[in-house]
Scaffold this active site. Structure first.
Site, PDB file in Angstrom:
ATOM      1  N   HIS A 132       0.842  -1.198   0.000  1.00  0.00           N
ATOM      2  CA  HIS A 132       0.000   0.000   0.000  1.00  0.00           C
ATOM      3  C   HIS A 132       0.873   1.243   0.000  1.00  0.00           C
ATOM      4  O   HIS A 132       2.091   1.182   0.162  1.00  0.00           O
ATOM      5  CB  HIS A 132      -0.982   0.001   1.178  1.00  0.00           C
ATOM      6  N   CYS A 144       6.161   5.760   4.282  1.00  0.00           N
ATOM      7  CA  CYS A 144       4.914   5.072   3.911  1.00  0.00           C
ATOM      8  C   CYS A 144       4.223   5.740   2.729  1.00  0.00           C
ATOM      9  O   CYS A 144       3.252   5.213   2.192  1.00  0.00           O
ATOM     10  CB  CYS A 144       3.961   5.010   5.104  1.00  0.00           C
ATOM     11  N   HIS A 199       4.880   0.092  -0.588  1.00  0.00           N
ATOM     12  CA  HIS A 199       5.658  -0.729   0.340  1.00  0.00           C
ATOM     13  C   HIS A 199       4.699  -1.770   0.895  1.00  0.00           C
ATOM     14  O   HIS A 199       3.486  -1.652   0.736  1.00  0.00           O
ATOM     15  CB  HIS A 199       6.276   0.117   1.462  1.00  0.00           C
ATOM     16  N   HIS A 204       3.517  -5.036   3.881  1.00  0.00           N
ATOM     17  CA  HIS A 204       3.499  -5.539   5.253  1.00  0.00           C
ATOM     18  C   HIS A 204       3.066  -6.992   5.256  1.00  0.00           C
ATOM     19  O   HIS A 204       2.313  -7.435   4.387  1.00  0.00           O
ATOM     20  CB  HIS A 204       2.516  -4.748   6.122  1.00  0.00           C
ATOM     21  N   ASP A 226      -4.812 -10.635   0.145  1.00  0.00           N
ATOM     22  CA  ASP A 226      -3.506 -11.276   0.168  1.00  0.00           C
ATOM     23  C   ASP A 226      -2.778 -11.133  -1.167  1.00  0.00           C
ATOM     24  O   ASP A 226      -3.342 -11.419  -2.226  1.00  0.00           O
ATOM     25  CB  ASP A 226      -3.637 -12.755   0.531  1.00  0.00           C
ATOM     26  N   HIS A 227      -1.527 -10.688  -1.084  1.00  0.00           N
ATOM     27  CA  HIS A 227      -0.672 -10.459  -2.252  1.00  0.00           C
ATOM     28  C   HIS A 227      -1.310  -9.490  -3.243  1.00  0.00           C
ATOM     29  O   HIS A 227      -1.230  -9.668  -4.455  1.00  0.00           O
ATOM     30  CB  HIS A 227      -0.269 -11.781  -2.920  1.00  0.00           C
ATOM     31  N   GLU A 267       0.043  -4.592  11.899  1.00  0.00           N
ATOM     32  CA  GLU A 267       0.779  -4.163  10.709  1.00  0.00           C
ATOM     33  C   GLU A 267       2.246  -4.570  10.843  1.00  0.00           C
ATOM     34  O   GLU A 267       2.897  -4.925   9.869  1.00  0.00           O
ATOM     35  CB  GLU A 267       0.645  -2.655  10.532  1.00  0.00           C
TER      36      GLU A 267
END
Length: 137
Positions: free
Chosen positions: A17, A36, A42, A44, A82-83, A127
């Site tokens: 994100h 960020c 980037h 998490h 996810d991903h 996070e």
């Protein structure tokens, strides 16, 4: 037997994100969000805890079947997040900054219709190992 019990399911997903407010200048975004705000995004490794609180069903002994809870999380959250790049791939963040706070609220809103109304639903999203949010609080 009318005791309230909390049952939790822990899951994991990876997402990218960028924290960015499109109404601000690049300078202000960088000042507020720092690294960020990287224009190349980037990521998490999120840890998600979904908690359902309610009374135990006398016939099953469950508050909620953990297999059902796991299936709901997989279908409506993991498959969606996810991903993925949250800014680009998840419709809920098209006009919503994908902060940990907002991600937790979105997950709650996604799952709430699938959990019986008489049960409480709580979301805890890590996070990082040291940074997490809880909703509702």
């Amino acid at each position: 037997m009318n005791f309230k019990v909390a049952i939790s399911r822990r899951e994991h997903f990876n997402s990218a994100h960028r924290l960015h407010n499109k109404h601000w200048s690049n300078e202000k975004n960088l000042k507020v969000f720092g690294k960020c705000n990287n224009p190349n995004y980037h990521g998490h490794n999120y840890e998600l805890e979904v908690k359902v609180i309610g009374t135990v069903n006398e016939q099953t002994g469950y508050v909620i079947d953990t297999k059902l809870l796991s299936d709901l999380i997989k279908k409506y959250v993991l498959d969606k997040f996810d991903h993925k790049n949250l800014n680009l791939d998840v419709a809920e963040f098209e006009n919503l900054n994908p902060t940990a706070e907002n991600i937790a609220i979105v997950i709650y809103n996604i799952l709430r219709p699938y959990i019986e109304e008489n049960y409480e639903l709580k979301i805890k999203l890590y996070e990082t190992q040291r940074n997490f949010v809880e909703y509702p609080y």
